[in-house]
Design an enzyme around this catalytic site. Sequence first.
Site, short mmCIF file in Angstrom:
data_model
loop_
_atom_site.label_atom_id
_atom_site.label_comp_id
_atom_site.label_asym_id
_atom_site.label_seq_id
_atom_site.Cartn_x
_atom_site.Cartn_y
_atom_site.Cartn_z
N ASP A 1 0.81 -1.22 0.00
CA ASP A 1 0.00 0.00 0.00
C ASP A 1 0.84 1.26 0.00
O ASP A 1 0.35 2.35 0.32
CB ASP A 1 -0.93 0.00 1.21
N CYS B 1 5.13 -0.37 2.44
CA CYS B 1 5.69 -1.71 2.65
C CYS B 1 7.03 -1.70 3.39
O CYS B 1 7.27 -2.58 4.22
CB CYS B 1 5.82 -2.46 1.33
N HIS C 1 9.07 -3.57 -4.00
CA HIS C 1 8.39 -4.01 -2.78
C HIS C 1 9.38 -4.57 -1.74
O HIS C 1 10.40 -5.16 -2.10
CB HIS C 1 7.39 -5.11 -3.14
#
Length: 226
Positions: free
Chosen positions: A95, A98, A204
């Site tokens: 979101d 991370c 990520h």
Amino acid sequence: MNESYSNASASSSSSLNSSSHDTEDDHTIASILAEDEKLRVDGRLGKRLSHLDSIPHTPRVNGEIPDVNDATLDHERLSERLATYDLAELQIEGDGNCQFRALADQLFRNSDYHKHVRKQVVKQLKHHRRLYESYVPMKYRGYLKKMKKTGEWGDHVTLQAAADRFEAKICVVTSFRDTCYIEILPNNGNPTREVWLSFWSEVHYNSLYASGDVPTRAPRKKHWLF
């Protein structure tokens, strides 16, 4: 009482309350940390990568997000590395928070504490500007304002600030072609805990554990500061 004095008084009161809350925040987090001795440095995961040379860490802001093909190859490379060293990821919500969620999971065993982690990192960046400003290719005040926002992606500058703020050795297994493993040490050189993250480059962060030890997170009591 005139308006300017009233505003000044309110500002002073707000500052005092904020300072008090910050102190209580620190005490609350300290008690959370005390609950789990596993947060201390034990080097168990590090032994798996002890033969690898960690490159000197240079804080930097995020680079460009790779295209789909490169990102897919990067993810495959990261997965192979994790399998080689018998490491597994606790999947973190993507979101925009991370990095801070992964740090919160490692530090406090709860990714929901990401707002507190971000707050502490921004505080570190603000109060120790000279340590980080040269790595930020934009106006520093604007960078701080950006990093305060929930959903703003963390970078390698915020990782260094997190290492310094929490006195943590942050170990990052990456998907970079030429860099498998990065160690980020606090500036004081004396980490009191280890944090393990995976980094799918520019995409990520996840929280890392030994294979078979990935926890199932049960809801735990939330504190008022979160």
